[in-house]
Design a protein around this motif. Structure first.
Motif, PDB file in Angstrom:
ATOM      1  N   ILE A  78       0.854  -1.196   0.000  1.00 37.02           N
ATOM      2  CA  ILE A  78       0.000   0.000   0.000  1.00 37.02           C
ATOM      3  C   ILE A  78       0.890   1.247   0.000  1.00 37.02           C
ATOM      4  O   ILE A  78       1.813   1.355   0.812  1.00 37.02           O
ATOM      5  CB  ILE A  78      -0.914   0.015   1.247  1.00 37.02           C
TER       6      ILE A  78
ATOM      7  N   CYS B 190      -3.114   6.475   0.079  1.00 36.23           N
ATOM      8  CA  CYS B 190      -4.227   5.844   0.799  1.00 36.23           C
ATOM      9  C   CYS B 190      -5.122   6.895   1.460  1.00 36.23           C
ATOM     10  O   CYS B 190      -4.633   7.810   2.125  1.00 36.23           O
ATOM     11  CB  CYS B 190      -3.651   4.903   1.848  1.00 36.23           C
ATOM     12  N   ILE B 191      -6.453   6.761   1.264  1.00 36.00           N
ATOM     13  CA  ILE B 191      -7.393   7.714   1.886  1.00 36.00           C
ATOM     14  C   ILE B 191      -8.030   7.109   3.147  1.00 36.00           C
ATOM     15  O   ILE B 191      -8.998   7.629   3.685  1.00 36.00           O
ATOM     16  CB  ILE B 191      -8.484   8.154   0.890  1.00 36.00           C
ATOM     17  N   ARG B 192      -7.520   5.963   3.577  1.00 34.39           N
ATOM     18  CA  ARG B 192      -7.920   5.306   4.828  1.00 34.39           C
ATOM     19  C   ARG B 192      -9.419   4.962   4.880  1.00 34.39           C
ATOM     20  O   ARG B 192     -10.083   5.181   5.887  1.00 34.39           O
ATOM     21  CB  ARG B 192      -7.532   6.169   6.029  1.00 34.39           C
TER      22      ARG B 192
ATOM     23  N   GLY C 256     -10.539   1.866   4.545  1.00 36.48           N
ATOM     24  CA  GLY C 256     -10.654   0.579   5.230  1.00 36.48           C
ATOM     25  C   GLY C 256     -11.217  -0.547   4.384  1.00 36.48           C
ATOM     26  O   GLY C 256     -11.391  -1.676   4.852  1.00 36.48           O
ATOM     27  N   LEU C 257     -11.484  -0.280   3.100  1.00 37.21           N
ATOM     28  CA  LEU C 257     -12.086  -1.293   2.232  1.00 37.21           C
ATOM     29  C   LEU C 257     -11.182  -2.523   2.074  1.00 37.21           C
ATOM     30  O   LEU C 257     -11.642  -3.668   2.085  1.00 37.21           O
ATOM     31  CB  LEU C 257     -12.364  -0.655   0.862  1.00 37.21           C
ATOM     32  N   CYS C 258      -9.896  -2.283   1.942  1.00 39.48           N
ATOM     33  CA  CYS C 258      -8.955  -3.404   1.747  1.00 39.48           C
ATOM     34  C   CYS C 258      -8.985  -4.342   2.948  1.00 39.48           C
ATOM     35  O   CYS C 258      -9.004  -5.567   2.798  1.00 39.48           O
ATOM     36  CB  CYS C 258      -7.543  -2.887   1.498  1.00 39.48           C
TER      37      CYS C 258
ATOM     38  N   TYR D 260      -2.689   1.969   7.032  1.00 38.18           N
ATOM     39  CA  TYR D 260      -2.972   0.654   6.440  1.00 38.18           C
ATOM     40  C   TYR D 260      -1.704   0.057   5.821  1.00 38.18           C
ATOM     41  O   TYR D 260      -1.001   0.716   5.051  1.00 38.18           O
ATOM     42  CB  TYR D 260      -4.095   0.776   5.400  1.00 38.18           C
TER      43      TYR D 260
ATOM     44  N   CYS E  97      -9.572  -1.178  -4.047  1.00 38.29           N
ATOM     45  CA  CYS E  97      -9.118   0.137  -3.570  1.00 38.29           C
ATOM     46  C   CYS E  97      -9.635   1.262  -4.491  1.00 38.29           C
ATOM     47  O   CYS E  97      -9.350   1.265  -5.689  1.00 38.29           O
ATOM     48  CB  CYS E  97      -7.592   0.170  -3.506  1.00 38.29           C
ATOM     49  N   PRO E  98     -10.373   2.223  -3.944  1.00 36.17           N
ATOM     50  CA  PRO E  98     -10.980   3.269  -4.798  1.00 36.17           C
ATOM     51  C   PRO E  98      -9.971   4.265  -5.365  1.00 36.17           C
ATOM     52  O   PRO E  98     -10.293   4.985  -6.315  1.00 36.17           O
ATOM     53  CB  PRO E  98     -11.963   3.971  -3.847  1.00 36.17           C
ATOM     54  N   VAL E  99      -8.773   4.313  -4.791  1.00 29.96           N
ATOM     55  CA  VAL E  99      -7.799   5.304  -5.285  1.00 29.96           C
ATOM     56  C   VAL E  99      -6.526   4.650  -5.837  1.00 29.96           C
ATOM     57  O   VAL E  99      -5.500   5.304  -6.006  1.00 29.96           O
ATOM     58  CB  VAL E  99      -7.431   6.312  -4.162  1.00 29.96           C
TER      59      VAL E  99
ATOM     60  N   ALA F 234      -4.341   2.718  -4.543  1.00 28.43           N
ATOM     61  CA  ALA F 234      -3.166   2.895  -3.675  1.00 28.43           C
ATOM     62  C   ALA F 234      -2.416   1.583  -3.448  1.00 28.43           C
ATOM     63  O   ALA F 234      -1.372   1.570  -2.799  1.00 28.43           O
ATOM     64  CB  ALA F 234      -3.613   3.474  -2.337  1.00 28.43           C
ATOM     65  N   ILE F 235      -2.973   0.489  -3.976  1.00 31.13           N
ATOM     66  CA  ILE F 235      -2.339  -0.822  -3.753  1.00 31.13           C
ATOM     67  C   ILE F 235      -1.769  -1.332  -5.078  1.00 31.13           C
ATOM     68  O   ILE F 235      -2.420  -1.252  -6.114  1.00 31.13           O
ATOM     69  CB  ILE F 235      -3.364  -1.845  -3.200  1.00 31.13           C
TER      70      ILE F 235
HETATM   71  S1  SF4 Z   1      -8.724   0.387   0.111  1.00 32.92           S
HETATM   72 FE1  SF4 Z   1      -7.083   1.710  -0.618  1.00 32.92          FE
HETATM   73  S2  SF4 Z   1      -7.600   3.714   0.176  1.00 32.92           S
HETATM   74 FE2  SF4 Z   1      -8.834   2.264   1.290  1.00 32.92          FE
HETATM   75  S3  SF4 Z   1      -7.631   1.840   3.132  1.00 32.92           S
HETATM   76 FE3  SF4 Z   1      -7.103   0.296   1.638  1.00 32.92          FE
HETATM   77  S4  SF4 Z   1      -5.316   1.119   0.588  1.00 32.92           S
HETATM   78 FE4  SF4 Z   1      -6.263   2.791   1.659  1.00 32.92          FE
END
Ligand code: SF4
Ligand code: SF4
Length: 286
Positions: A63, A68-70, A72-74, A90, A107-109, A111-112
């Motif tokens: 990540i 990451c916008i935190r 928590g979806l992941c 995260y 992940c919506p942005v 970031a992974i």
């Molecule tokens: S899904 Fe993506 S944005 Fe959301 S907490 Fe996980 S790494 Fe961060």
């Protein structure tokens, strides 16, 4: 061209010593060393590297903290508890991650992303009996199977190109490690066994594994004179289960003496009883 895998249910039963001895009996072969941690066969045969290449492998996910916008979806998606968030940051717990990509796709942005590892290597080295293909696994990784598949494929390519008669594979230290990659497609798997109290369960376990991959298995009993009662039980089990016993090697200090001068027992004592027994065993699997 024949492919033979020498395997053992556990370490310390003389598998690599016997593989090296067989290598010195074969005339036209390519070797494969499947011990990706210590490359014992290559070391014993004093192999000199001709080529070494990094293996570019995808290893888990990571990540990017600053993206990451935190949300928590992941963490919610992961079935393996591989996403942790100490102090709200995260992160991926590598030893739990199964690289299923669920979090990456969720992940919506974005970031992974995948993390590549270039620390794993395969190589080919020259020995006095023929080239040996081996691999080195980076610490903490579990890509044994992939690396073994790569070196087996390379060895097979060379064997076909140079009209070799044999690809002789020294299996990993124990059958639990990447056994599928070690025995898949071989003509025969030779189980090296000592007459220890675990010999029958080792035989059963190895029989199940080789049957699962539809590979014929034969047994080579090493140091059979050290425990005659157990050796008899092994022979009875082999007889009852139609596992060919291709030979019995007796305890012989020549193995240690030859090892001390960097030779196989066949080279060190060509006229010894042990060499004769090894020749007969090798002929039985060819
Ligand atoms: S899904 Fe993506 S944005 Fe959301 S907490 Fe996980 S790494 Fe961060
Ligand atoms: S790749 Fe799969 S196992 Fe690894 S952290 Fe993401 S969801 Fe979990």
């Amino acid at each position: 061209m024949k492919q033979i895998s020498i395997i053992a249910a556990k370490g310390g039963v003389g598998k690599t010593m016997l593989t090296a001895a067989f290598a010195s009996l074969a005339k036209n072969l390519v070797l494969v060393d499947c011990d990706t941690e210590s490359r014992d066969l290559s070391v014993f045969l004093n192999a000199e590297y001709k080529e070494e290449q990094k293996v570019d492998t995808i290893q888990r996910v990571a990540i990017a903290e600053d993206e990451c916008i935190r949300c928590g979806l992941c963490k919610a998606m992961c079935h393996f508890d591989a996403v942790i968030n100490p102090y709200g940051v995260y992160q991926i717990k590598e030893e739990h991650c199964q690289a299923c990509d669920l979090c990456l796709n969720a992940c919506p942005v974005s970031a992974i992303d995948h993390v590549k590892s270039e620390q794993n290597k395969w190589g080919v080295a020259a020995t006095r009996f023929g080239d040996v293909y081996n691999a080195q696994l980076a610490l903490g990784e579990d890509l044994n199977g992939k690396l073994i598949s790569i070196i087996r494929e390379k060895a097979q390519e060379q064997a076909l190109a140079e009209a070799k008669d044999l690809v002789l594979i020294d299996g990993p230290p124990a059958v639990g490690f990447a056994i599928a990659s070690t025995i898949a497609g071989v003509d025969v798997a030779v189980l090296v066994l000592e007459p220890t109290p675990s010999a029958i369960s080792d035989l059963q376990k190895s029989k199940q594994l080789t049957e699962r991959y539809e590979v014929p298995m034969v047994c080579l009993l090493n140091k059979s004179d050290l425990n005659p009662e157990m050796a008899l039980q092994v022979k009875e089990y082999c007889g009852e289960n139609e596992i060919p016993l291709i030979g019995e090697i007796l305890f012989d200090s020549l193995f240690i003496e030859s090892q001390m001068v960097g030779q196989t027992v066949v080279e060190f004592a060509p006229d010894s009883e042990t060499t004769n027994l090894l020749k007969k065993s090798f002929e039985a699997i060819l």
